[in-house]
Design a protein around this motif. Structure first.
Motif, PDB file in Angstrom:
ATOM      1  N   ALA A  11       8.262  20.584  -8.560  1.00 29.36           N
ATOM      2  CA  ALA A  11       9.498  21.087  -9.399  1.00 29.36           C
ATOM      3  C   ALA A  11       9.782  22.457  -8.860  1.00 29.36           C
ATOM      4  N   ARG A  12       8.899  23.363  -8.856  1.00 28.51           N
ATOM      5  CA  ARG A  12       9.374  24.544  -8.360  1.00 28.51           C
ATOM      6  C   ARG A  12       9.643  24.623  -6.795  1.00 28.51           C
ATOM      7  N   ARG A  13       8.933  24.056  -6.213  1.00 22.75           N
ATOM      8  CA  ARG A  13       9.349  23.833  -4.812  1.00 22.75           C
ATOM      9  C   ARG A  13      10.799  23.107  -4.450  1.00 22.75           C
ATOM     10  N   ALA A  14      11.107  22.256  -5.358  1.00 21.93           N
ATOM     11  CA  ALA A  14      12.514  21.582  -5.270  1.00 21.93           C
ATOM     12  C   ALA A  14      13.521  22.744  -5.672  1.00 21.93           C
ATOM     13  N   THR A  15      13.173  23.825  -6.430  1.00 23.26           N
ATOM     14  CA  THR A  15      14.184  24.776  -6.682  1.00 23.26           C
ATOM     15  C   THR A  15      14.351  25.769  -5.529  1.00 23.26           C
ATOM     16  N   ASP A  16      13.041  26.092  -5.025  1.00 21.40           N
ATOM     17  CA  ASP A  16      12.989  27.203  -4.155  1.00 21.40           C
ATOM     18  C   ASP A  16      13.178  27.032  -2.837  1.00 21.40           C
ATOM     19  N   ASP A  17      13.279  25.557  -2.288  1.00 22.79           N
ATOM     20  CA  ASP A  17      13.233  25.185  -0.789  1.00 22.79           C
ATOM     21  C   ASP A  17      14.520  24.556  -0.613  1.00 22.79           C
ATOM     22  N   PRO A  18      14.977  24.299   0.449  1.00 20.38           N
ATOM     23  CA  PRO A  18      16.269  23.230   0.642  1.00 20.38           C
ATOM     24  C   PRO A  18      15.807  21.852  -0.014  1.00 20.38           C
ATOM     25  N   LEU A  19      16.785  21.349  -0.949  1.00 23.42           N
ATOM     26  CA  LEU A  19      16.382  20.345  -1.740  1.00 23.42           C
ATOM     27  C   LEU A  19      15.626  19.077  -0.959  1.00 23.42           C
ATOM     28  N   PHE A  20      15.739  18.693   0.064  1.00 24.95           N
ATOM     29  CA  PHE A  20      15.102  17.504   0.582  1.00 24.95           C
ATOM     30  C   PHE A  20      14.301  17.862   1.874  1.00 24.95           C
ATOM     31  N   ALA A 270      23.427  10.268  -6.215  1.00 25.54           N
ATOM     32  CA  ALA A 270      22.238   9.681  -6.365  1.00 25.54           C
ATOM     33  C   ALA A 270      21.261  10.225  -5.870  1.00 25.54           C
ATOM     34  N   ALA A 271      21.259  10.680  -4.613  1.00 25.88           N
ATOM     35  CA  ALA A 271      19.950  11.354  -4.109  1.00 25.88           C
ATOM     36  C   ALA A 271      19.545  12.562  -4.752  1.00 25.88           C
ATOM     37  N   GLU A 272      20.476  13.268  -5.371  1.00 25.20           N
ATOM     38  CA  GLU A 272      20.071  14.451  -6.307  1.00 25.20           C
ATOM     39  C   GLU A 272      19.396  13.895  -7.423  1.00 25.20           C
ATOM     40  N   MET A 273      19.637  12.978  -8.073  1.00 22.82           N
ATOM     41  CA  MET A 273      18.955  12.186  -9.173  1.00 22.82           C
ATOM     42  C   MET A 273      17.548  11.773  -8.666  1.00 22.82           C
ATOM     43  N   CYS A 274      17.559  11.195  -7.520  1.00 22.02           N
ATOM     44  CA  CYS A 274      16.274  10.572  -6.931  1.00 22.02           C
ATOM     45  C   CYS A 274      15.244  11.877  -6.718  1.00 22.02           C
ATOM     46  N   ARG A 275      15.864  12.959  -6.190  1.00 28.56           N
ATOM     47  CA  ARG A 275      15.083  14.148  -5.934  1.00 28.56           C
ATOM     48  C   ARG A 275      14.594  14.666  -7.350  1.00 28.56           C
ATOM     49  N   LYS A 276      15.217  14.562  -8.307  1.00 30.30           N
ATOM     50  CA  LYS A 276      14.752  15.299  -9.654  1.00 30.30           C
ATOM     51  C   LYS A 276      13.775  14.170  -9.901  1.00 30.30           C
ATOM     52  N   LEU A 277      13.751  13.032  -9.940  1.00 30.33           N
ATOM     53  CA  LEU A 277      12.887  12.113 -10.370  1.00 30.33           C
ATOM     54  C   LEU A 277      11.480  12.034  -9.406  1.00 30.33           C
ATOM     55  N   TYR A 278      11.691  12.454  -8.186  1.00 30.25           N
ATOM     56  CA  TYR A 278      10.373  12.621  -7.330  1.00 30.25           C
ATOM     57  C   TYR A 278       9.658  13.939  -7.845  1.00 30.25           C
ATOM     58  N   ALA A 279      10.603  15.086  -8.045  1.00 30.82           N
ATOM     59  CA  ALA A 279       9.957  16.212  -8.624  1.00 30.82           C
ATOM     60  C   ALA A 279       9.165  15.839  -9.755  1.00 30.82           C
ATOM     61  N   GLY A 280       9.626  14.998 -10.535  1.00 33.06           N
ATOM     62  CA  GLY A 280       8.833  14.617 -11.932  1.00 33.06           C
ATOM     63  C   GLY A 280       7.758  13.605 -11.692  1.00 33.06           C
TER      64      GLY A 280
END
Length: 314
Positions: A11-20, A270-280
């Motif tokens: 989750a931290r990596r998802a906020t610190d780095d480019p999202l994908f 949709a991709a942003e939501m999937c990225r949040k799901l992936y982070a979880g």
């Protein structure tokens, strides 16, 4: 939502780095299609299947109309996928307006065609306008999805998937009753549950926690619907208990005559939501394609998925 140390790191990596950036491509994906009504729609569907095939989905499912109204078209589509692709095809099946003998005939036909996976649903009776008639079991049929699952498993050793509702099935008395029904379906022999679509990752995480608290340890796969037509999605969502957040309505305002812009925004949301799901910690995704490949393919690509094949890198 209870996150592990690894998930907190992700989750931290998802906020610190480019999202994908540099995702591992370790997700498992599946896709849903509906049977085509005419030759043009069949061409579109088949183009979509062939576009998504190199992403190596673990299965694709084909829907089944209310009251078995698409029975022959569903069977023909599933059979073609089995015969012409390496993809595992999953056929939807419902209890509506069918006796146990008729359902046994249908699943026997699927077994003979090489199908080994059924998506078992109670199903909705035919609509009147934007509303459904109350469900009434066939006098010689199954009264629920749990009964249908048990009947399928008693007939042949199919893999069976069932439905789950993060925002509660509209006919359920309460969230606990909905969870109890989900547990009955899984206890009857289902392998996994695929959720109704939703538009908030937090809704899924709350549901996942509630499922775990209820003692359910089966795979719960989030169903993802990339939205490009908000009005149509609102109509469908209203019938299945899914909420569309106000910000999504605002996001698509003024784009009625700009289909390319709608597609871009739909994929982004949709991709942003999937990225949040992936982070979880989610690693399984089921995409409701509406028989179009572009949005689902783009989201899978952003999640790190790449084509598989003899002339392609994985």
């Amino acid at each position: 939502m209870n996150l592990t140390v690894d998930q907190l790191h992700e989750a931290r990596r998802a906020t610190d780095d480019p999202l994908f950036a540099d995702l591992a491509g370790d997700a498992q994906i599946s896709f849903e299609f509906f049977p085509p009504k005419n030759a043009k729609m069949e061409t579109t569907l088949w183009d979509s299947v062939k576009t998504l095939e190199p992403l190596n989905p673990r299965f694709v499912s084909v829907t089944y109309g209310a009251g078995g109204s698409t029975r022959e078209r569903t069977h023909a589509t599933v059979r073609r996928i089995v015969e012409e692709t390496p993809i595992q095809a999953a056929a939807h099946l419902t209890c509506v307006d069918a006796s146990k003998a008729e359902i046994e005939e249908v699943i026997g036909d699927y077994w003979d065609a090489g199908v080994r996976h059924i998506v078992a649903l109670r199903g909705d009776p035919p609509r009147k306008g934007d509303t459904f008639e109350p469900f009434r079991p066939h006098p010689e049929g199954y009264a629920s999805a749990a009964e249908l699952v048990a009947g399928i498993k008693a007939f042949k050793p199919f893999e069976v998937s069932v439905a789950a509702y993060p925002e509660v099935h509209p006919e359920a008395d309460c969230p606990q009753a909905d969870l109890d029904n989900l547990k009955r379906k899984l206890d009857a022999g289902a392998t996994r549950a695929i959720t109704q679509f939703f538009f908030s990752a937090e809704n899924f995480f709350r549901f996942r926690d509630a499922v775990a608290a209820a003692g359910i340890d089966a795979e719960i796969v989030p169903g993802i619907l990339p939205v490009s037509n908000v009005a149509t999605t609102q109509r469908i969502a209203g019938m299945c208990g899914a909420a569309i957040p106000p910000w999504m309505n605002r996001l698509f305002e003024g784009l009625d005559e700009l289909p390319a812009a709608r597609q871009l925004i739909a994929a982004t949301v949709a991709a942003e939501m999937c990225r949040k799901l992936y982070a979880g910690g989610v690693r399984e995704f089921h995409f409701y394609t509406l028989n179009r490949a572009e949005l689902s393919y783009a989201i899978c690509h952003l999640l790190g998925m790449r084509p598989h094949g003899p002339d392609q890198t994985s």
